[in-house]
Scaffold this motif. Structure first.
Motif, PDB file in Angstrom:
ATOM      1  N   TYR A 184       0.851  -1.182   0.000  1.00 22.58           N
ATOM      2  CA  TYR A 184       0.000   0.000   0.000  1.00 22.58           C
ATOM      3  C   TYR A 184       0.886   1.230   0.000  1.00 22.58           C
ATOM      4  CZ  TYR A 184       0.925   0.597   5.036  1.00 22.58           C
ATOM      5  OH  TYR A 184       1.537   0.790   6.248  1.00 22.58           O
ATOM      6  N   ARG A 188      -4.255  -5.896   1.870  1.00 20.28           N
ATOM      7  CA  ARG A 188      -4.175  -4.651   1.118  1.00 20.28           C
ATOM      8  C   ARG A 188      -3.535  -4.860  -0.251  1.00 20.28           C
ATOM      9  NH1 ARG A 188      -2.378  -2.382   6.329  1.00 20.28           N
ATOM     10  NH2 ARG A 188      -4.137  -1.250   7.241  1.00 20.28           N
ATOM     11  N   ASN A 243     -11.304   0.224   1.321  1.00 23.30           N
ATOM     12  CA  ASN A 243     -10.009   0.274   1.978  1.00 23.30           C
ATOM     13  C   ASN A 243     -10.147  -0.012   3.473  1.00 23.30           C
ATOM     14  OD1 ASN A 243      -7.265   0.662   2.324  1.00 23.30           O
ATOM     15  ND2 ASN A 243      -7.421   2.894   2.443  1.00 23.30           N
TER      16      ASN A 243
END
Length: 551
Positions: free
Chosen positions: A224, A238, A257
């Motif tokens: 990320y 992620r 998210n």
């Protein structure tokens, strides 16, 4: 009075300066309103037929340096010049003159052409903002630096804004129309098809693109981006999606998210000098994937990063990008179908296969290809006949409860390779040999479908490539591993191709066309076999292309 005419009722032939129409057995010298309307209707029908024929014969755009075409049909010259025009040695030395809309036609060894002079800009053209409305056909105006003209038979009002998708206005310089833009540009090496070019060229339907079309970015799983632009490894669920953006081009994004607002932002833009800007702050929760969406228009070139969750419920819900040259979406394909008066809402379809088809319906790993297609193409009924682990023989044995459909799609072969089904030969299919080979089972499948509906369309799909990860099995294998009967997966795929070619079944060659291979398969599948949503989306495009050919 010299011009006075006396009409006698018993006259069979009236004086020459009297107009008459057909009556009973008498033939008049003028047409009635009814005759005129009938004649116009027939003329319009003939013109429509000619247009349809031209469209169906369209083979694409040709440039002077292309190889000489071998197919009969119509070709659009890509470049032109002042009289006498650009010479095309590959098209019978025909010439394309600037200022004319030109089409070349090939029939055997003979080339001919048609050309129509384009509209030319008049002097003293008013800006759109000061134009007097309503504006009648032929009126020209300057809008955003370009000259536009009201189409024949149309009238423009102040709310009819000139654009490439307008049904009222047409750009005077036709060479710079929407067709040129989508033909000459691409995103990720994906271009609009010539079929779509033809539909856009002839303005046969509403040219509006899905807003915004979907475009792929580079997927970085297990990573990320931080607010400062640093890419960081993550052990959670992620990923970040990376896409290059040009200054002034708007990106529309959405996603899910998991993170904290100050440490894991949703969207970050990094310019060429590595200066990062947080476009959208992160989610408030560190345990729940929260939705977000928005848009961003950079003032400089750079890279946009989208932080999203990798779990199947969220993995297909990321970047959207607004660009008229983007790849066609299935929604846009539906508009193509609508333009050709194809009624899919009255069509039923059956999806037959193994776990690749079944798990997509259950969404075990991602949204299946049949569900992706159904989002935009609303079939009357859509039924899945598929079970994990099935060979083609297993599928045929389970077909007792199948019902009639207009279309049957078959995606099978991975388990036949894994369990070493004897391949056989084409004559097993031709002769309807009941010997348990893969070719024989293909014939059983076709027989079953035609017993349910002898007019059914059969779509043959080759299996996707596989590469099982060593950490999930003690017997790693890939598409080119030979099995106990000395066949690799491509041997079974080739059997499907051979039968499809000989018996004119539309084919979706997933093995060769969906860009899934031993190098990228970990990003597209759960364990080297079963697709995530992105893999299913690629399958959906190829299968829908095969369906488009025959419906």
């Amino acid at each position: 009075m010299d011009e006075q005419v006396t009409i006698i009722i018993t006259d069979t032939i009236p004086p020459a300066n009297i107009a008459t129409i057909d009556k009973d057995q008498l033939v008049g010298n003028a047409v009635s309103k009814e005759q005129w309307e009938k004649g116009k209707e027939e003329q319009d029908k003939k013109l429509a037929e000619i247009k349809e024929q031209v469209e169906s014969d369209f083979k694409g755009v040709i440039s002077p340096t292309d190889p000489a075409p071998t197919e009969d049909g119509s070709y659009k010259p890509s470049v032109s010049s002042a009289d006498p025009g650009t010479n095309y040695p590959n098209a019978g030395n025909l010439k394309a003159i600037k200022g004319f809309s030109t089409m070349f036609y090939k029939k055997g060894t003979v080339w001919t052409k048609s050309e129509e002079e384009m509209a030319k800009a008049a002097q003293n053209i008013s800006a759109f903002e000061v134009l007097q409305f309503p504006a009648v056909a032929g009126t020209q105006s300057v809008y955003q630096g370009a000259i536009w003209q009201v189409k024949t038979g149309k009238t423009a009002i102040s709310t009819d804004i000139p654009s490439y998708t307008s049904d009222i206005w047409i750009k005077v310089d036709k060479a710079d129309n929407l067709l040129s833009k989508v033909s000459e540009n691409s995103v990720g090496n994906k271009t609009i098809s010539t079929v779509t070019d033809r539909i856009i060229r002839n303005n046969t339907f509403d040219q509006t693109f899905e807003i915004p079309p979907r475009v792929d970015g580079i997927q970085k799983s297990g990573q990320y981006i931080k607010p400062n632009g640093t890419i960081t490894t993550s052990t959670g669920t992620r990923q970040t999606i990376e896409i290059q953006l040009l200054a002034g081009v708007t990106a529309y994004y959405k996603g899910y998210n998991v993170g904290a607002s100050g440490t894991v932002p949703n969207v970050v833009f990094v310019n060429a000098s590595s200066v990062a800007t947080v476009v959208l702050a992160g989610a408030s929760s560190t345990s729940i994937a929260e939705p977000y969406e928005g848009s961003y228009t950079p003032t400089v070139n750079g890279t946009l990063y989208i932080n999203t969750d990798t779990r199947p419920d969220y993995s297909n819900k990321y970047l959207f990008y607004n660009d008229s040259s983007a790849i066609l979406t299935l929604s846009y394909r539906k508009k193509m179908l609508s333009a050709n008066n194809l009624d899919l809402e009255a069509t039923s379809i059956a999806w037959c296969g193994d776990s690749i088809t079944r798990y997509g319906l259950d969404q075990n790993y991602g949204k299946g290809f049949q569900l992706v297609i159904q989002e935009s193409v609303k079939f009357k009924t859509s039924t899945t006949y598929a079970t994990g682990g099935f060979t083609l023989a297993n599928l045929n044995a389970s077909s007792t409860n199948w019902v009639s459909h207009d279309i049957f799609s078959l995606l099978i072969g991975i388990n036949d390779h894994r369990l070493a089904t004897p391949l056989g030969v084409l004559t097993d299919f031709d002769n309807d040999t009941n010997n348990g080979t893969f070719y024989a089972e293909l014939r059983k499948y076709v027989n079953k479908v035609y017993s349910l509906n002898n007019k059914a369309v059969i779509i043959m799909c080759t299996p996707t490539q596989v590469n099982t990860f060593p950490f999930t099995t003690t017997n790693p294998r890939n598409s080119f591993t030979k099995n106990a009967v000395n066949c690799d997966l491509n041997d079974y795929a080739e059997a499907i191709r051979i039968v499809a070619r000989k018996y004119s079944f539309p084919i979706a060659d997933l093995f060769n066309e969906c860009n899934q291979n031993i190098l990228n398969i970990q990003q597209l599948t759960y364990e080297g076999v079963h697709q995530f949503s992105e893999g299913y989306r690629r399958i959906a495009n190829i299968v829908m292309n095969a369906i488009n050919k025959v419906i």
